[in-house]
Design a protein around this motif. Structure first.
Motif, PDB file in Angstrom:
ATOM      1  N   ILE A 317       0.818  -1.220   0.000  1.00 29.20           N
ATOM      2  CA  ILE A 317       0.000   0.000   0.000  1.00 29.20           C
ATOM      3  C   ILE A 317       0.849   1.266   0.000  1.00 29.20           C
ATOM      4  O   ILE A 317       0.408   2.319  -0.497  1.00 29.20           O
ATOM      5  N   MET A 318       2.086   1.194   0.522  1.00 26.05           N
ATOM      6  CA  MET A 318       2.953   2.375   0.534  1.00 26.05           C
ATOM      7  C   MET A 318       3.300   2.831  -0.874  1.00 26.05           C
ATOM      8  O   MET A 318       3.597   4.015  -1.087  1.00 26.05           O
ATOM      9  N   ASN A 319       3.266   1.908  -1.849  1.00 27.84           N
ATOM     10  CA  ASN A 319       3.496   2.295  -3.236  1.00 27.84           C
ATOM     11  C   ASN A 319       2.405   3.232  -3.739  1.00 27.84           C
ATOM     12  O   ASN A 319       2.639   4.041  -4.641  1.00 27.84           O
ATOM     13  N   LEU A 320       1.200   3.098  -3.165  1.00 24.76           N
ATOM     14  CA  LEU A 320       0.087   3.958  -3.558  1.00 24.76           C
ATOM     15  C   LEU A 320       0.098   5.273  -2.789  1.00 24.76           C
ATOM     16  O   LEU A 320      -0.140   6.333  -3.367  1.00 24.76           O
ATOM     17  N   ILE A 321       0.394   5.179  -1.479  1.00 24.25           N
ATOM     18  CA  ILE A 321       0.357   6.378  -0.634  1.00 24.25           C
ATOM     19  C   ILE A 321       1.496   7.332  -1.000  1.00 24.25           C
ATOM     20  O   ILE A 321       1.286   8.536  -1.166  1.00 24.25           O
ATOM     21  N   ALA A 322       2.707   6.790  -1.084  1.00 25.09           N
ATOM     22  CA  ALA A 322       3.878   7.591  -1.492  1.00 25.09           C
ATOM     23  C   ALA A 322       4.317   7.080  -2.857  1.00 25.09           C
ATOM     24  O   ALA A 322       5.144   6.183  -2.965  1.00 25.09           O
ATOM     25  N   THR A 325       7.910   6.142  -4.214  1.00 25.92           N
ATOM     26  CA  THR A 325       8.751   5.144  -3.552  1.00 25.92           C
ATOM     27  C   THR A 325       8.406   3.734  -4.019  1.00 25.92           C
ATOM     28  O   THR A 325       7.385   3.500  -4.660  1.00 25.92           O
ATOM     29  N   ARG A 326       9.288   2.793  -3.689  1.00 23.46           N
ATOM     30  CA  ARG A 326       9.049   1.363  -3.918  1.00 23.46           C
ATOM     31  C   ARG A 326       9.384   0.628  -2.627  1.00 23.46           C
ATOM     32  O   ARG A 326      10.127   1.123  -1.778  1.00 23.46           O
ATOM     33  N   ILE A 327       8.845  -0.557  -2.474  1.00 20.17           N
ATOM     34  CA  ILE A 327       9.063  -1.344  -1.258  1.00 20.17           C
ATOM     35  C   ILE A 327      10.527  -1.763  -1.147  1.00 20.17           C
ATOM     36  O   ILE A 327      11.129  -2.223  -2.114  1.00 20.17           O
ATOM     37  N   ILE A 328      11.088  -1.570   0.045  1.00 22.75           N
ATOM     38  CA  ILE A 328      12.415  -2.099   0.381  1.00 22.75           C
ATOM     39  C   ILE A 328      12.262  -2.986   1.611  1.00 22.75           C
ATOM     40  O   ILE A 328      11.175  -3.058   2.194  1.00 22.75           O
ATOM     41  N   CYS A 329      13.329  -3.626   2.020  1.00 21.30           N
ATOM     42  CA  CYS A 329      13.256  -4.556   3.157  1.00 21.30           C
ATOM     43  C   CYS A 329      12.694  -3.872   4.408  1.00 21.30           C
ATOM     44  O   CYS A 329      11.868  -4.435   5.118  1.00 21.30           O
TER      45      CYS A 329
END
Length: 410
Positions: A317-322, A325-329
């Protein structure tokens, strides 16, 4: 207000005696898995410059994490790894208790798996390398889980508070809140009790919590004349979030595939975790297909299929909110909830013992390799710290040997 004994007894009743073995499991797993980290200088690259005293400041505030500043003030800025680590384990314990009670998990094996898995999970291990923030990260995890629990129990207005507090410590943990809510919905659909209306209401209150967080933060920044940092999309929430939605959704599916099968987020190929994840996923899909066949209502079948299909979007979901950015560990905590879903569904809704046993063996193997990776990362960070320190001393020595060097000159 009631006497403190009342609140103590409430907590004592909530934390049952049989939950003590969960605490023991967390303590043993925690100290075995992180003993190298606790006895060496295994800081993240951000931490190489930070000593035993650290205060969060304007940068953390501009990133939207003001409660980290408050937490540092409560500690007096002291970075005491052993104390911070024990606090972190305590909040991991409370998180597991919330998950156990929310999903009514009673069987010992699933509880053991989800407990050990959370302690050694790559996101938690990565967070431990930022030891001065580790207590803040685990508190954020607990509050994010508490928010999901309260929403599931339909205590909507009360849930907004812990969700806002969690976001104010580390925004990425909103993924655990929203993923736990989707998992609960999937399980209710499997039991043919799920209602789409309930899911929509639950997601709506998460959105309200997000909006409240951003409004409060924006007001606070306006009052002290600060602005959001231009860092990994920290300032991009708004119209840009919606205009970039198609691209962000595609990135969610890409990140989901990469996390499970590639090496761009965590290293999978060395320990063949990509194969392990494939085995777990296949057994999960078989379980879902078997239950789809058993279902009587086509509506429930459709809801289950849609819920599974949108799972990668919810996890990332962080890809949508920000959207920048992309997911990292460090931000991939939603994937813990994904493995939680696999464990819960296969334990309860799969009756083929051979597949169940293959699943258990595979997930134990996965946990073992993650623990090895945690320690490998800690060792690598220790080497980086030692090399950094040695080269700094060499550089200082060269400077001190320059003609005309004055010790008190800047």
């Amino acid at each position: 207000m009631k006497d403190y004994e009342y609140y103590f007894n409430k907590i004592k009743n909530y934390l049952k005696k049989e939950d003590l073995w969960i605490l023991v499991t967390i303590l043993i797993t925690g100290f075995v898995n992180y003993i190298f980290l606790l006895t060496h200088n295994c800081l993240s690259h951000d931490g190489l410059f930070n000593g035993p005293i650290f205060f969060s400041g304007g940068w953390e505030f501009d990133l939207g994490r003001p409660l980290l500043i408050l937490l540092d003030k409560l500690k007096g800025g002291l970075v005491a790894p052993s104390i911070i680590f024990v606090i972190g384990l305590l909040f991991i314990y409370l998180t597991i208790i919330l998950i156990k009670n929310t999903f009514n998990i009673k069987r010992k094996v699933p509880i053991l798996l989800i407990t050990i898995f959370l302690v050694i999970f790559p996101t938690i291990a990565d967070g431990a390398l930022y030891i001065y923030f580790f207590d803040g990260y685990t508190i954020a995890l607990f509050l994010a889980t508490l928010g999901a629990t309260l929403i599931i129990k339909k205590k909507y207005l009360l849930a907004i508070i812990p969700i806002i507090c969690s976001l104010s410590l580390y925004q990425a943990y909103i993924s655990i809140t929203i993923t736990l809510i989707l998992i609960h919905f999937i399980i209710t659909v499997l039991e043919e009790k799920g209602k789409l209306k309930d899911l929509i209401i639950n997601l709506l209150f998460i959105l309200i919590s997000l909006v409240c967080y951003f409004v409060i933060l924006k007001l606070g920044m306006t009052l002290i004349h600060r602005s959001f940092a231009e860092y990994k999309g920290a300032s991009s929430f708004g119209i840009e979030t919606f205009t970039n939605l198609p691209n962000s959704i595609i990135n969610c599916y890409k990140d989901f595939f990469d996390y499970l099968f590639n090496d761009s987020i965590i290293i999978n190929s060395y320990f063949k975790r990509n194969i392990m994840n494939a085995i777990l996923l296949v057994i999960f899909i078989i379980t879902i297909i078997i239950n789809l066949i058993k279902m009587k209502k086509n509506t429930n079948k459709l809801l289950l299929i849609i819920s599974i299909l949108i799972l990668p979007i919810i996890i990332n979901i962080m890809n949508l909110i920000a959207c920048e950015t992309r997911i990292i560990c460090l931000t991939a905590i939603g994937y813990y909830a994904f493995y939680l879903l696999l464990i819960l569904v296969i334990d309860k809704y799969l009756n083929i013992n051979i597949l169940k046993n293959i699943f258990i063996i595979t997930i134990i193997s996965l946990i073992f390799t993650i623990s090895l990776s945690d320690n490998a990362e800690a060792m690598a960070r220790n080497d980086i710290h030692n090399n950094f320190y040695t080269k700094t001393l060499l550089a200082l020595d060269k400077v001190q040997n320059i003609d005309g060097y004055v010790e008190d000159k800047k």
